[in-house]
Enzyme design. Sequence first.
Site, PDB file in Angstrom:
ATOM      1  N   ARG A 157       5.464 -12.686   9.725  1.00 64.44           N
ATOM      2  CA  ARG A 157       6.120 -11.433   9.380  1.00 64.44           C
ATOM      3  C   ARG A 157       7.452 -11.336  10.117  1.00 64.44           C
ATOM      4  NH1 ARG A 157       2.568  -7.589   9.388  1.00 64.44           N
ATOM      5  NH2 ARG A 157       3.917  -5.842   9.809  1.00 64.44           N
ATOM      6  N   LYS A 163       4.576   1.014   8.763  1.00 71.27           N
ATOM      7  CA  LYS A 163       4.693   2.295   8.072  1.00 71.27           C
ATOM      8  C   LYS A 163       4.025   3.407   8.866  1.00 71.27           C
ATOM      9  CE  LYS A 163       3.817   0.246   3.588  1.00 71.27           C
ATOM     10  NZ  LYS A 163       2.421  -0.149   3.723  1.00 71.27           N
ATOM     11  N   GLU A 199       0.876  -1.170   0.000  1.00 75.98           N
ATOM     12  CA  GLU A 199       0.000   0.000   0.000  1.00 75.98           C
ATOM     13  C   GLU A 199       0.914   1.220   0.000  1.00 75.98           C
ATOM     14  OE1 GLU A 199      -2.585   0.250   3.395  1.00 75.98           O
ATOM     15  OE2 GLU A 199      -3.469   2.118   2.686  1.00 75.98           O
TER      16      GLU A 199
HETATM   17  P1  ATP Z   1       2.783  -1.752   7.432  1.00 77.55           P
HETATM   18  O1  ATP Z   1       2.057  -1.928   8.721  1.00 77.55           O
HETATM   19  O2  ATP Z   1       4.212  -1.531   7.594  1.00 77.55           O
HETATM   20  O3  ATP Z   1       2.119  -0.753   6.541  1.00 77.55           O
HETATM   21  P2  ATP Z   1       1.520  -3.629   5.811  1.00 77.55           P
HETATM   22  O4  ATP Z   1       1.449  -5.110   5.873  1.00 77.55           O
HETATM   23  O5  ATP Z   1       0.283  -2.879   6.057  1.00 77.55           O
HETATM   24  O6  ATP Z   1       2.674  -3.183   6.738  1.00 77.55           O
HETATM   25  P3  ATP Z   1       1.709  -3.442   2.995  1.00 77.55           P
HETATM   26  O7  ATP Z   1       2.131  -2.286   2.198  1.00 77.55           O
HETATM   27  O8  ATP Z   1       0.293  -3.849   2.930  1.00 77.55           O
HETATM   28  O9  ATP Z   1       2.140  -3.140   4.467  1.00 77.55           O
HETATM   29  O10 ATP Z   1       2.657  -4.698   2.732  1.00 77.55           O
HETATM   30  C1  ATP Z   1       3.004  -5.212   1.489  1.00 77.55           C
HETATM   31  C2  ATP Z   1       3.423  -6.636   1.675  1.00 77.55           C
HETATM   32  O11 ATP Z   1       4.515  -6.726   2.580  1.00 77.55           O
HETATM   33  C3  ATP Z   1       2.304  -7.469   2.245  1.00 77.55           C
HETATM   34  O12 ATP Z   1       2.225  -8.670   1.534  1.00 77.55           O
HETATM   35  C4  ATP Z   1       2.702  -7.688   3.669  1.00 77.55           C
HETATM   36  O13 ATP Z   1       2.213  -8.892   4.153  1.00 77.55           O
HETATM   37  C5  ATP Z   1       4.231  -7.665   3.592  1.00 77.55           C
HETATM   38  N1  ATP Z   1       4.824  -7.256   4.867  1.00 77.55           N
HETATM   39  C6  ATP Z   1       4.559  -6.145   5.571  1.00 77.55           C
HETATM   40  N2  ATP Z   1       5.251  -6.117   6.730  1.00 77.55           N
HETATM   41  C7  ATP Z   1       5.978  -7.255   6.763  1.00 77.55           C
HETATM   42  C8  ATP Z   1       6.897  -7.829   7.702  1.00 77.55           C
HETATM   43  N3  ATP Z   1       7.204  -7.216   8.845  1.00 77.55           N
HETATM   44  N4  ATP Z   1       7.450  -9.021   7.390  1.00 77.55           N
HETATM   45  C9  ATP Z   1       7.165  -9.639   6.244  1.00 77.55           C
HETATM   46  N5  ATP Z   1       6.312  -9.159   5.320  1.00 77.55           N
HETATM   47  C10 ATP Z   1       5.718  -7.982   5.566  1.00 77.55           C
HETATM   48 MG    MG Z   2      -1.064  -1.570   5.660  1.00 73.04          MG
END
Ligand code: ATP
Ligand code: MG
Length: 566
Positions: free
Chosen positions: A264, A274, A37
């Site tokens: 994760r 983020k 995202e």
């Molecule tokens: P954040 O909370 O940092 O925004 P998110 O999962 O909401 O994390 P996305 O932009 O949706 O962020 O993530 C893109 C991809 O990266 C998704 O497939 C998510 O599962 C993966 N991802 C995010 N954080 C991690 C992590 N700590 N370890 C492994 N994969 C991750």
């Molecule tokens: Mg997110």
Amino acid sequence: MNADTTSPPSNFIKTIIAEDLKSNKHNGRVATRFPPEPNGYLHIGHAKSICLNFGIAAENKDGTCCLRFDDTNPSKEEVEYMEAIKHDVRWLGFDWADRLHHASDYFEQLYQYAAELIKNGKAYVCSLSPEETREYRGTLQESGKDSPYRNRSVEENLDLFERMRKGEFEEGAHVLRAKIDMASPNMNMRDPAIYRIKHVEHNRTGDIWCIYPMYDFAHCLSDSIEGITHSICTLEFEDHRPLYDWILDQLDVDCHPQQIEFARLNLSYTIMSKRKLQVLVENDHVEGWDDPRMSTLAGMRRRGYTPDSIRNFCERIGVAKRDSMVDIALLEYSIREDLNEKAPRHMGVLRPLRVVIDNYPENQAEDLEAPFHPNNPDMGSHKIPFSRILYIEKDDFMEDPPKKFFRLAPGREVRLRYAYFITCRQVVKDEKTGEVIEVHCTYDPLTRGGDSPDGRKVKATLHWVSAAHAVTAEVRLYDRQFNKESPEEGEGSSTFTDFLNPDSLETLTDCKIEPGLAGADPGYRFQFERLGYFCMDSIDSAAGRPVINRTVTLRDSWAKIAKKRK
Ligand code: ATP
Ligand code: MG
């Protein structure tokens, strides 16, 4: 965990894919995606997902991996983030070729799918207020209640949904919900919202839309539209998988990808969200998303991390089904290992102490040969100037040394690396403070290059620079960003920002570096002999005024931890 794993381990996801290939489940195809995202910069957790998804595609013949921006929430997303994300993925060494997609590319198609659900009696427009919706939803212990709008006719639903799209209603007046089961033990299946009204412009579709699909609806369908075979995501989506499958089952789609969840990455003394990283940026706890203390890829790059070290780290931590915490020392091990091999060696003094070589002629200077790498002659060598007045590290001298201190002290002989043996003869102190401000030594001209012809031994080898030739530099020493192992967990009423390490940055402004290094390119990575790995800051460093970041010290705490664990 084994730090010196040589053959990359396989993981359960690769096993699933190998089995699917054998049974020809997806016609022998492997297609993955990385779906960020664009609401912030990528962090090291994303690197794990990137390496996994792009890695799987690369390992399989004709495998593909696309980069898809999950841009369904226009109020949080910015073009700056999209550009930064693309840059980071490329920097890590991955290529989506012509497969750059946006969920927003599918808005019309998604709308049609939603209309199809309505026509099949599988979705309805609900007009409960947000508070009422919450009440009707029930709890983990209690089942929910059907919305009074649940049995609207298909015609009424289609009409309302179309008028939602036309902008006839205020935000929150209606939502489109999937018609599943308000008594399901899985809360995600209790008639989840799939479309909401948002009178917000989208950075790609402008003001065309004022209704936007929810993540769960957009994600499975985007996967399907792109022909993804394995939709790999983190564990928190495990409970969403029934919804993922339900939506695809209701609709006439050609491709039904398989969702697979993995744990994760959690890294000690760091945060991995983020949204939280954004709080640090917005509240000026850091200089920006690329502050070298941040766990963002932009920050790590600026700090001096190499893409190889991050990919090796992701390989080492493996892919598991259960959440765990990875020690940040393992990340540091990975960068040390990489730079130990690749980084040229240079001389620099962080906290200078003046040394006068009394028997070295005034107005004389000579160039001494220093190899760029102690055991890689292919990297060549460079010249460092030597003269009568030098700087050494303050720490390397003690007037009254304790037993185990083997470096310079009155009457003692030490080696200056690649230069000469010197012996300390006299100390000059500040009259008021009593602090040692200058040390007088003599050198032995027969030890040129750092070897004694008579086999005389010294117990220490010091780094140094010539005062007349040295360039003054700013050096930024970084330490872990938080002083709590899992800052995201909080503690009592404390939140993650309460655990910021106040000593995460120490700026030294009077460092002396060898002249050959002063004009190095931004981002240039090197070792300062005896001090650690460093790089030229890519933003603040300027000609004549070098700014240098310390990437990591030489001390390998991971080796110690690994040894203890054994
Ligand atoms: P954040 O909370 O940092 O925004 P998110 O999962 O909401 O994390 P996305 O932009 O949706 O962020 O993530 C893109 C991809 O990266 C998704 O497939 C998510 O599962 C993966 N991802 C995010 N954080 C991690 C992590 N700590 N370890 C492994 N994969 C991750
Ligand atoms: Mg997110």
